[in-house]
Scaffold this motif. Structure first.
Motif, PDB file in Angstrom:
ATOM      1  N   THR A   5       0.825  -1.214   0.000  1.00 15.15           N
ATOM      2  CA  THR A   5       0.000   0.000   0.000  1.00 15.15           C
ATOM      3  C   THR A   5       0.857   1.261   0.000  1.00 15.15           C
ATOM      4  N   SER A   6       2.095   1.160   0.467  1.00 14.04           N
ATOM      5  CA  SER A   6       2.914   2.370   0.555  1.00 14.04           C
ATOM      6  C   SER A   6       3.415   2.830  -0.809  1.00 14.04           C
ATOM      7  N   ASN A   7       3.566   1.910  -1.762  1.00 13.14           N
ATOM      8  CA  ASN A   7       4.135   2.305  -3.050  1.00 13.14           C
ATOM      9  C   ASN A   7       3.459   1.519  -4.175  1.00 13.14           C
ATOM     10  N   PRO A   8       2.210   1.748  -4.375  1.00 16.02           N
ATOM     11  CA  PRO A   8       1.454   0.899  -5.313  1.00 16.02           C
ATOM     12  C   PRO A   8       1.942   0.972  -6.757  1.00 16.02           C
ATOM     13  N   GLU A   9       2.396   2.118  -7.222  1.00 17.21           N
ATOM     14  CA  GLU A   9       2.799   2.240  -8.627  1.00 17.21           C
ATOM     15  C   GLU A   9       4.008   1.355  -8.905  1.00 17.21           C
ATOM     16  N   GLU A  10       5.005   1.394  -8.031  1.00 17.15           N
ATOM     17  CA  GLU A  10       6.179   0.557  -8.225  1.00 17.15           C
ATOM     18  C   GLU A  10       5.796  -0.917  -8.132  1.00 17.15           C
ATOM     19  N   SER A  11       4.900  -1.224  -7.215  1.00 22.03           N
ATOM     20  CA  SER A  11       4.513  -2.612  -7.022  1.00 22.03           C
ATOM     21  C   SER A  11       3.836  -3.173  -8.265  1.00 22.03           C
ATOM     22  N   ARG A  12       3.031  -2.367  -8.923  1.00 15.86           N
ATOM     23  CA  ARG A  12       2.349  -2.791 -10.132  1.00 15.86           C
ATOM     24  C   ARG A  12       3.364  -3.162 -11.210  1.00 15.86           C
ATOM     25  N   LEU A  13       4.374  -2.320 -11.358  1.00 14.39           N
ATOM     26  CA  LEU A  13       5.436  -2.611 -12.316  1.00 14.39           C
ATOM     27  C   LEU A  13       6.180  -3.880 -11.905  1.00 14.39           C
ATOM     28  N   GLU A  14       6.464  -3.982 -10.639  1.00 11.12           N
ATOM     29  CA  GLU A  14       7.205  -5.135 -10.142  1.00 11.12           C
ATOM     30  C   GLU A  14       6.400  -6.421 -10.318  1.00 11.12           C
ATOM     31  N   ARG A  15       5.112  -6.318 -10.008  1.00  8.50           N
ATOM     32  CA  ARG A  15       4.213  -7.459 -10.184  1.00  8.50           C
ATOM     33  C   ARG A  15       4.184  -7.896 -11.658  1.00  8.50           C
ATOM     34  N   GLY A  16       4.157  -6.916 -12.547  1.00  9.62           N
ATOM     35  CA  GLY A  16       4.178  -7.211 -13.972  1.00  9.62           C
ATOM     36  C   GLY A  16       5.464  -7.888 -14.399  1.00  9.62           C
ATOM     37  N   ARG A  17       6.578  -7.411 -13.883  1.00 15.21           N
ATOM     38  CA  ARG A  17       7.868  -8.036 -14.204  1.00 15.21           C
ATOM     39  C   ARG A  17       7.885  -9.502 -13.815  1.00 15.21           C
ATOM     40  N   LYS A  18       7.381  -9.783 -12.624  1.00  9.30           N
ATOM     41  CA  LYS A  18       7.372 -11.173 -12.153  1.00  9.30           C
ATOM     42  C   LYS A  18       6.437 -12.036 -13.013  1.00  9.30           C
ATOM     43  N   ALA A  19       5.272 -11.478 -13.323  1.00  3.28           N
ATOM     44  CA  ALA A  19       4.327 -12.238 -14.151  1.00  3.28           C
ATOM     45  C   ALA A  19       4.914 -12.479 -15.542  1.00  3.28           C
ATOM     46  N   LEU A  20       5.524 -11.456 -16.112  1.00  3.78           N
ATOM     47  CA  LEU A  20       6.128 -11.613 -17.444  1.00  3.78           C
ATOM     48  C   LEU A  20       7.210 -12.689 -17.421  1.00  3.78           C
ATOM     49  N   ALA A  21       8.061 -12.642 -16.396  1.00  9.99           N
ATOM     50  CA  ALA A  21       9.139 -13.631 -16.304  1.00  9.99           C
ATOM     51  C   ALA A  21       8.567 -15.042 -16.159  1.00  9.99           C
ATOM     52  N   ALA A  22       7.516 -15.172 -15.354  1.00 10.93           N
ATOM     53  CA  ALA A  22       6.927 -16.495 -15.115  1.00 10.93           C
ATOM     54  C   ALA A  22       6.238 -17.042 -16.362  1.00 10.93           C
ATOM     55  N   ILE A  23       5.641 -16.145 -17.138  1.00 14.67           N
ATOM     56  CA  ILE A  23       4.829 -16.573 -18.266  1.00 14.67           C
ATOM     57  C   ILE A  23       5.644 -16.620 -19.567  1.00 14.67           C
ATOM     58  N   ASP A  24       6.236 -15.502 -19.918  1.00 16.01           N
ATOM     59  CA  ASP A  24       6.891 -15.415 -21.222  1.00 16.01           C
ATOM     60  C   ASP A  24       8.370 -15.786 -21.192  1.00 16.01           C
ATOM     61  N   GLY A  25       8.964 -15.779 -19.995  1.00 13.68           N
ATOM     62  CA  GLY A  25      10.376 -16.121 -19.902  1.00 13.68           C
ATOM     63  C   GLY A  25      11.225 -15.133 -20.692  1.00 13.68           C
ATOM     64  N   GLN A  26      12.255 -15.643 -21.356  1.00 13.61           N
ATOM     65  CA  GLN A  26      13.206 -14.776 -22.051  1.00 13.61           C
ATOM     66  C   GLN A  26      12.568 -14.003 -23.209  1.00 13.61           C
ATOM     67  N   ALA A  27      11.527 -14.568 -23.820  1.00 12.01           N
ATOM     68  CA  ALA A  27      10.893 -13.893 -24.949  1.00 12.01           C
ATOM     69  C   ALA A  27      10.327 -12.541 -24.531  1.00 12.01           C
ATOM     70  N   GLY A  28       9.768 -12.485 -23.328  1.00 10.12           N
ATOM     71  CA  GLY A  28       9.248 -11.228 -22.815  1.00 10.12           C
ATOM     72  C   GLY A  28      10.362 -10.203 -22.603  1.00 10.12           C
ATOM     73  N   ASP A  29      11.469 -10.665 -22.051  1.00  8.38           N
ATOM     74  CA  ASP A  29      12.623  -9.769 -21.844  1.00  8.38           C
ATOM     75  C   ASP A  29      13.091  -9.164 -23.152  1.00  8.38           C
ATOM     76  N   LYS A  30      13.095  -9.984 -24.204  1.00  9.98           N
ATOM     77  CA  LYS A  30      13.565  -9.499 -25.503  1.00  9.98           C
ATOM     78  C   LYS A  30      12.685  -8.376 -26.039  1.00  9.98           C
ATOM     79  N   VAL A  31      11.376  -8.521 -25.876  1.00 14.48           N
ATOM     80  CA  VAL A  31      10.454  -7.478 -26.334  1.00 14.48           C
ATOM     81  C   VAL A  31      10.720  -6.184 -25.573  1.00 14.48           C
ATOM     82  N   VAL A  32      10.829  -6.296 -24.252  1.00 18.88           N
ATOM     83  CA  VAL A  32      11.095  -5.112 -23.435  1.00 18.88           C
ATOM     84  C   VAL A  32      12.415  -4.458 -23.856  1.00 18.88           C
ATOM     85  N   ALA A  33      13.432  -5.263 -24.077  1.00 14.89           N
ATOM     86  CA  ALA A  33      14.739  -4.719 -24.472  1.00 14.89           C
ATOM     87  C   ALA A  33      14.661  -4.047 -25.844  1.00 14.89           C
TER      88      ALA A  33
END
Lengths: 135, 135, 135, 135, 135, 135
Positions: A5-33
């Motif tokens: 609750t103290s930093n919801p915006e960062e948490s949303r991004l962080e939550r997304g990073r974890k979900a992307l890593a869990a789901i898309d793996g390296q392919a997701g990283d490549k798109v972001v890069a």
């Protein structure tokens, strides 16, 4: 997966990073890069909305979510790179190759045989790449 | 659900009839009836190929098949009558209302917010009809 | 082209094989072959439903059927491999190169200039391949 | 149908008017009239480009042109008013009801069953209107 | 940009040539040239209708017209060659790279993230080509 | 329009609410209200991502953003309710009726005449409603 609750915006991004890593793996990283030099904010939005908001919701398991995405991208027929990412994502979350094939075949009913056929050939490519990588 | 070897053509049609009844219920019957005077062969093809061939395949459970169809029809955005039939079909095979809503919301990521929004309103209509019918 | 009453399921497949060979020639065989290791049942469905059921129907001549298919694939704009197969199929059933070009140009009216343009360039490729093969 | 050399721009419009009248009949007039207060130039463009330029070209007969248009609008699935106009146009240029039905059924192969089904129901509406008008 | 009254048909073509040159530059010439052997009339139609008629209309500035086109081609997602031409056209008429990126990012809302993403990568390609050409 | 650093998540929602009110006016409120009983989280996402994130970005003025959206929704052709909302939104941010008509007419080039025509008739409806409301 609940944002602090103290930093919801960062948490949303962080939550997304974890979900992307869990789901898309390296392919997701490549798109972001690949977006880093042209549209870095869009990379952040991808992490935040699709992955931080939608895929992180508890109301539908990831297996069902990936079947939905593979079905939709097969039917739309104009997003082959993203379909390939989600074929791998589907395997990552426990869908079998045969189930991916079944989902694509079913799309012949709703979007026509060419859409299904082009998706099946995309799957064939992905499976071949995976087999040669682990060969 | 295996066709008899002595009369495979009839069995395929019969298998489709059973699958259609199990999945779409009365909505499927209405579509078949509405085609009777204009394209009766097309009604037969619907029974035979989508239902007799595809939905009867053992490689993917009906729950996953209906999530795939709801996702695709939401994303395509130009087949509201069929989407409504499959919202009911999804409920018939055990998908919850909330899971249908989740599937549609996810399509905002792949096909845009208008496609998701129009599907959600179609679901709202179907749910209201069901509630008033059982009210 | 009427299936034998004693073994209708095999006849439907057989009828599809003959229609595919007559219409698509070698291009159809290649698609069937490419599916062999990933989705052999889908290859069978292609033979049975589009070719065994639809293209074998007597109510519309093959010339009209191929114009319809070329028009639709041009307008949809996301199925170039299948459009190329049907450009050849159109020539196989007696449509001229100029008539194929006319059909594609007309699609600018219904699906926009980019769709027509991309189809015309696909036709240019197919015609060039045919000319170099027979050159 | 050749424009006069002294006033080619007017001739193009005139040629379009004649083609529209021959093909679409009163339905075409209604579209032109409905645009009069909001986009009269667009009405002129419709007469000039689709009808004055494309449909007036000698390289493809009107029967083939209407089959192409009915196929494309069926496959695209998001232009029901125009599809209805061209169902009537098809009848005007000599295509039979059964041939229109065949064309639409074939589109299930390329654009899926919902697209074909919605077109068939549009045809059913048009045929019913024609029957009640002539009843 | 008003056609001369004595020879309106030639003027329309001429007006289109000038608009195409001003907007698309060399990319437009290449498309016209590529059509020369297969569909020269279609090259003329492109000059006449989109450029001679539409882009030459005074009611909307070219900057707004190119934003509209970039948005539409991004959303449609099946016309990458034309999107690349119009990314350059946008730059030619004074839209900045950042504004093109903004327009594409916005399309994630209406047509989904894959459509936006594939357009962004097309822009990345075009920008890199321009940078290496002027490097 | 910058979110406060102490409570970014709420600010994003709040920023979206303000942007929606400024752009869509009452039409936006109605969409949010209609989602309340079926998908309230989706109403929040609409406020947060399209309006809080995208439309609030400084890199493109609202006039250009609405032309982009009207163009895309016209071209896609399957989101009439959203197109109508954005016709009003375009007027709200200073685009004239004639400019909206110009944008739609231009889409005939990219998505075909039916897509442009159906959008023009949607605009005609919206303009008539506005005129009768202020009559």
């Amino acid at each position: 997966m609940t944002p602090s609750t103290s930093n919801p915006e960062e948490s949303r991004l962080e939550r997304g990073r974890k979900a992307l890593a869990a789901i898309d793996g390296q392919a997701g990283d490549k798109v972001v890069a690949a977006l880093a030099d042209i549209a870095p904010d869009f990379a952040r939005y991808i992490l935040e909305f699709p992955f931080g908001d939608i895929y992180s919701r508890p109301g539908l398991d990831l297996r069902a979510r990936e079947i939905a995405t593979i079905a939709a991208l097969t039917a739309m027929g104009n997003a082959t790179p993203q379909l390939k990412v989600h074929i791998e994502a589907g395997l990552n979350v426990g869908i079998t190759r045969d189930e991916i094939i079944e989902t694509m075949m079913q799309m012949a009913v709703y979007a026509g045989f060419p859409a299904a056929l082009n998706a099946l050939f995309a799957a064939k490519d992905v499976f071949a790449d995976l087999d040669s990588a682990t060969g």
